[in-house]
Design a protein around this motif. Structure first.
Motif, PDB file in Angstrom:
ATOM      1  N   THR A  75       0.837  -1.204   0.000  1.00 61.50           N
ATOM      2  CA  THR A  75       0.000   0.000   0.000  1.00 61.50           C
ATOM      3  C   THR A  75       0.874   1.256   0.000  1.00 61.50           C
ATOM      4  O   THR A  75       0.749   2.098  -0.886  1.00 61.50           O
ATOM      5  CB  THR A  75      -0.933   0.008   1.220  1.00 61.50           C
ATOM      6  N   LEU A  76       1.736   1.380   1.000  1.00 61.37           N
ATOM      7  CA  LEU A  76       2.682   2.496   1.035  1.00 61.37           C
ATOM      8  C   LEU A  76       4.025   2.115   0.423  1.00 61.37           C
ATOM      9  O   LEU A  76       4.666   2.935  -0.250  1.00 61.37           O
ATOM     10  CB  LEU A  76       2.911   2.961   2.482  1.00 61.37           C
ATOM     11  N   VAL A  77       4.445   0.888   0.665  1.00 62.00           N
ATOM     12  CA  VAL A  77       5.781   0.443   0.265  1.00 62.00           C
ATOM     13  C   VAL A  77       5.686  -0.856  -0.524  1.00 62.00           C
ATOM     14  O   VAL A  77       4.957  -1.777  -0.143  1.00 62.00           O
ATOM     15  CB  VAL A  77       6.682   0.216   1.507  1.00 62.00           C
ATOM     16  N   ASP A  78       6.439  -0.935  -1.623  1.00 59.20           N
ATOM     17  CA  ASP A  78       6.493  -2.144  -2.430  1.00 59.20           C
ATOM     18  C   ASP A  78       7.541  -3.069  -1.824  1.00 59.20           C
ATOM     19  O   ASP A  78       8.740  -2.924  -2.048  1.00 59.20           O
ATOM     20  CB  ASP A  78       6.872  -1.795  -3.872  1.00 59.20           C
ATOM     21  N   THR A  79       7.067  -4.014  -1.022  1.00 59.06           N
ATOM     22  CA  THR A  79       7.951  -4.969  -0.347  1.00 59.06           C
ATOM     23  C   THR A  79       7.720  -6.401  -0.813  1.00 59.06           C
ATOM     24  O   THR A  79       8.436  -7.309  -0.385  1.00 59.06           O
ATOM     25  CB  THR A  79       7.716  -4.923   1.183  1.00 59.06           C
ATOM     26  N   GLU A  80       6.741  -6.601  -1.675  1.00 57.50           N
ATOM     27  CA  GLU A  80       6.294  -7.966  -1.970  1.00 57.50           C
ATOM     28  C   GLU A  80       7.412  -8.833  -2.525  1.00 57.50           C
ATOM     29  O   GLU A  80       7.638  -9.952  -2.044  1.00 57.50           O
ATOM     30  CB  GLU A  80       5.121  -7.933  -2.955  1.00 57.50           C
ATOM     31  N   ALA A  81       8.121  -8.353  -3.534  1.00 61.44           N
ATOM     32  CA  ALA A  81       9.156  -9.176  -4.153  1.00 61.44           C
ATOM     33  C   ALA A  81      10.251  -9.517  -3.151  1.00 61.44           C
ATOM     34  O   ALA A  81      10.694 -10.671  -3.061  1.00 61.44           O
ATOM     35  CB  ALA A  81       9.744  -8.456  -5.368  1.00 61.44           C
ATOM     36  N   ALA A  82      10.687  -8.531  -2.365  1.00 60.20           N
ATOM     37  CA  ALA A  82      11.755  -8.765  -1.388  1.00 60.20           C
ATOM     38  C   ALA A  82      11.316  -9.736  -0.305  1.00 60.20           C
ATOM     39  O   ALA A  82      12.056 -10.663   0.064  1.00 60.20           O
ATOM     40  CB  ALA A  82      12.194  -7.439  -0.772  1.00 60.20           C
ATOM     41  N   PHE A  83      10.110  -9.545   0.227  1.00 60.84           N
ATOM     42  CA  PHE A  83       9.620 -10.418   1.294  1.00 60.84           C
ATOM     43  C   PHE A  83       9.448 -11.854   0.804  1.00 60.84           C
ATOM     44  O   PHE A  83       9.838 -12.810   1.473  1.00 60.84           O
ATOM     45  CB  PHE A  83       8.293  -9.898   1.842  1.00 60.84           C
ATOM     46  N   GLN A  84       8.841 -12.000  -0.380  1.00 60.85           N
ATOM     47  CA  GLN A  84       8.561 -13.350  -0.852  1.00 60.85           C
ATOM     48  C   GLN A  84       9.820 -14.064  -1.331  1.00 60.85           C
ATOM     49  O   GLN A  84       9.960 -15.274  -1.152  1.00 60.85           O
ATOM     50  CB  GLN A  84       7.473 -13.309  -1.932  1.00 60.85           C
ATOM     51  N   LEU A  85      10.752 -13.324  -1.930  1.00 59.72           N
ATOM     52  CA  LEU A  85      12.023 -13.932  -2.297  1.00 59.72           C
ATOM     53  C   LEU A  85      12.767 -14.398  -1.049  1.00 59.72           C
ATOM     54  O   LEU A  85      13.377 -15.479  -1.032  1.00 59.72           O
ATOM     55  CB  LEU A  85      12.871 -12.930  -3.085  1.00 59.72           C
ATOM     56  N   SER A  86      12.688 -13.610   0.023  1.00 63.77           N
ATOM     57  CA  SER A  86      13.320 -14.008   1.291  1.00 63.77           C
ATOM     58  C   SER A  86      12.658 -15.251   1.868  1.00 63.77           C
ATOM     59  O   SER A  86      13.334 -16.137   2.406  1.00 63.77           O
ATOM     60  CB  SER A  86      13.254 -12.849   2.290  1.00 63.77           C
ATOM     61  N   LEU A  87      11.320 -15.333   1.769  1.00 63.08           N
ATOM     62  CA  LEU A  87      10.619 -16.538   2.214  1.00 63.08           C
ATOM     63  C   LEU A  87      11.039 -17.750   1.393  1.00 63.08           C
ATOM     64  O   LEU A  87      11.265 -18.847   1.927  1.00 63.08           O
ATOM     65  CB  LEU A  87       9.102 -16.341   2.080  1.00 63.08           C
ATOM     66  N   GLN A  88      11.146 -17.542   0.091  1.00 57.68           N
ATOM     67  CA  GLN A  88      11.536 -18.622  -0.806  1.00 57.68           C
ATOM     68  C   GLN A  88      12.926 -19.152  -0.445  1.00 57.68           C
ATOM     69  O   GLN A  88      13.141 -20.355  -0.339  1.00 57.68           O
ATOM     70  CB  GLN A  88      11.523 -18.089  -2.244  1.00 57.68           C
ATOM     71  N   GLU A  89      13.864 -18.242  -0.233  1.00 60.86           N
ATOM     72  CA  GLU A  89      15.230 -18.627   0.110  1.00 60.86           C
ATOM     73  C   GLU A  89      15.297 -19.275   1.496  1.00 60.86           C
ATOM     74  O   GLU A  89      16.081 -20.206   1.726  1.00 60.86           O
ATOM     75  CB  GLU A  89      16.148 -17.408   0.047  1.00 60.86           C
ATOM     76  N   THR A  90      14.472 -18.787   2.431  1.00 65.10           N
ATOM     77  CA  THR A  90      14.436 -19.374   3.771  1.00 65.10           C
ATOM     78  C   THR A  90      13.914 -20.801   3.719  1.00 65.10           C
ATOM     79  O   THR A  90      14.448 -21.701   4.384  1.00 65.10           O
ATOM     80  CB  THR A  90      13.558 -18.515   4.705  1.00 65.10           C
ATOM     81  N   ALA A  91      12.878 -21.031   2.909  1.00 65.92           N
ATOM     82  CA  ALA A  91      12.335 -22.386   2.757  1.00 65.92           C
ATOM     83  C   ALA A  91      13.366 -23.310   2.109  1.00 65.92           C
ATOM     84  O   ALA A  91      13.519 -24.465   2.514  1.00 65.92           O
ATOM     85  CB  ALA A  91      11.064 -22.346   1.916  1.00 65.92           C
ATOM     86  N   GLU A  92      14.080 -22.787   1.133  1.00 64.58           N
ATOM     87  CA  GLU A  92      15.096 -23.605   0.467  1.00 64.58           C
ATOM     88  C   GLU A  92      16.204 -23.987   1.447  1.00 64.58           C
ATOM     89  O   GLU A  92      16.668 -25.133   1.472  1.00 64.58           O
ATOM     90  CB  GLU A  92      15.674 -22.828  -0.713  1.00 64.58           C
ATOM     91  N   GLN A  93      16.610 -23.027   2.291  1.00 61.75           N
ATOM     92  CA  GLN A  93      17.699 -23.284   3.240  1.00 61.75           C
ATOM     93  C   GLN A  93      17.281 -24.223   4.365  1.00 61.75           C
ATOM     94  O   GLN A  93      18.031 -25.135   4.730  1.00 61.75           O
ATOM     95  CB  GLN A  93      18.179 -21.957   3.838  1.00 61.75           C
ATOM     96  N   LEU A  94      16.076 -24.016   4.914  1.00 61.15           N
ATOM     97  CA  LEU A  94      15.674 -24.750   6.117  1.00 61.15           C
ATOM     98  C   LEU A  94      14.777 -25.954   5.848  1.00 61.15           C
ATOM     99  O   LEU A  94      14.751 -26.891   6.652  1.00 61.15           O
ATOM    100  CB  LEU A  94      14.970 -23.798   7.086  1.00 61.15           C
ATOM    101  N   LEU A  95      14.031 -25.919   4.750  1.00 58.02           N
ATOM    102  CA  LEU A  95      13.095 -27.007   4.465  1.00 58.02           C
ATOM    103  C   LEU A  95      13.511 -27.855   3.266  1.00 58.02           C
ATOM    104  O   LEU A  95      12.906 -28.897   2.996  1.00 58.02           O
ATOM    105  CB  LEU A  95      11.683 -26.453   4.213  1.00 58.02           C
ATOM    106  N   GLY A  96      14.518 -27.374   2.529  1.00 53.74           N
ATOM    107  CA  GLY A  96      14.978 -28.128   1.369  1.00 53.74           C
ATOM    108  C   GLY A  96      14.043 -28.067   0.190  1.00 53.74           C
ATOM    109  O   GLY A  96      14.079 -28.915  -0.702  1.00 53.74           O
ATOM    110  N   ARG A  97      13.184 -27.078   0.168  1.00 56.54           N
ATOM    111  CA  ARG A  97      12.279 -26.893  -0.975  1.00 56.54           C
ATOM    112  C   ARG A  97      12.111 -25.406  -1.231  1.00 56.54           C
ATOM    113  O   ARG A  97      12.318 -24.573  -0.347  1.00 56.54           O
ATOM    114  CB  ARG A  97      10.927 -27.541  -0.733  1.00 56.54           C
ATOM    115  N   SER A  98      11.717 -25.068  -2.457  1.00 53.59           N
ATOM    116  CA  SER A  98      11.584 -23.663  -2.827  1.00 53.59           C
ATOM    117  C   SER A  98      10.193 -23.421  -3.401  1.00 53.59           C
ATOM    118  O   SER A  98       9.955 -23.664  -4.592  1.00 53.59           O
ATOM    119  CB  SER A  98      12.649 -23.285  -3.861  1.00 53.59           C
TER     120      SER A  98
END
Length: 215
Positions: free
Chosen positions: A13-36
């Motif tokens: 709404t005020l700040v475009d954070t979607e790509a950064a937040f979701q890419l970080s989630l994706q990388e976190t899942a890859e690192q900790l869960l072994g899936r992306s």
């Protein structure tokens, strides 16, 4: 009674954070869960608190995953930006005497990490974040908390957000809601009277509401 308080969501709404937040989630899942998970799979998490999103994605140790996600977000601060037209909109609203607020599912730490460097914090009189309430959007408690803290009546408040959850929150709290459709993936599911495609249209909407109030 005319609108006196304009309350904003932050992310999308005020700040475009979607790509950064979701890419970080994706990388976190890859690192900790072994899936992306794909970005499409992550879309539903965008309006959640970070802890709720991590729990929904199946992280067994949410606090540890949160620390990894936060570190990855810090590396991507350069991807986050204020949407075009938002600073001018906030200045115009303040000049017209509106009280500005924030109701967000971000934690205080996330708020300072993302919002602090942008130089907009002084525009807002009351900021309601995840730690302030037990329930979070789409539950109305955060917006009700804002109204209790400021003394605003429901018919004096317009809540501006980009998600169906934001609009459900506004409806349940008895306030008006305006769906911000300038975000990357504006929702089609929200029940709302007002949809605005660019920030400047919010001021147009408020001027129309002021004129209708005088009739």
């Amino acid at each position: 009674m005319p609108i006196a308080h304009v309350v904003f969501d932050i992310d999308g709404t005020l700040v475009d954070t979607e790509a950064a937040f979701q890419l970080s989630l994706q990388e976190t899942a890859e690192q900790l869960l072994g899936r992306s998970p794909s970005m499409a799979e992550l879309n539903y998490t965008f309006s959640m608190t970070t802890e709720a999103a991590l729990a929904a994605l199946g992280f067994p140790d949410v606090p540890s995953a949160h620390k990894v996600w936060e570190k990855k977000c810090m590396e991507k601060l350069g991807m986050m930006r204020v949407y075009d037209g938002i600073p001018q909109l906030l200045d115009a609203l303040l000049l017209r005497g509106y009280v500005l607020g924030i109701v967000s599912s971000s934690t205080r730490r996330e708020f300072q990490m993302v919002f602090g460097p942008l130089g907009l914090e002084d525009c807002f009189g009351r900021v309601v974040l995840a730690e302030d309430t037990k329930e979070h959007k789409p539950h109305p408690e955060p917006l009700l908390y804002y109204m209790k803290a400021t003394g605003a009546k429901a018919n004096e408040v317009l809540f501006v957000g980009d998600s169906a959850g934001d609009m459900f929150c506004a409806k349940a709290a008895g306030t008006a809601g305006a769906l911000a459709c300038w975000c990357r993936h504006p929702t089609e599911e929200a029940e709302t009277i007002y949809r605005i495609s660019r920030p400047g249209q919010l001021l147009d909407l408020l001027l129309e509401l002021e004129a209708a109030e005088r009739l």
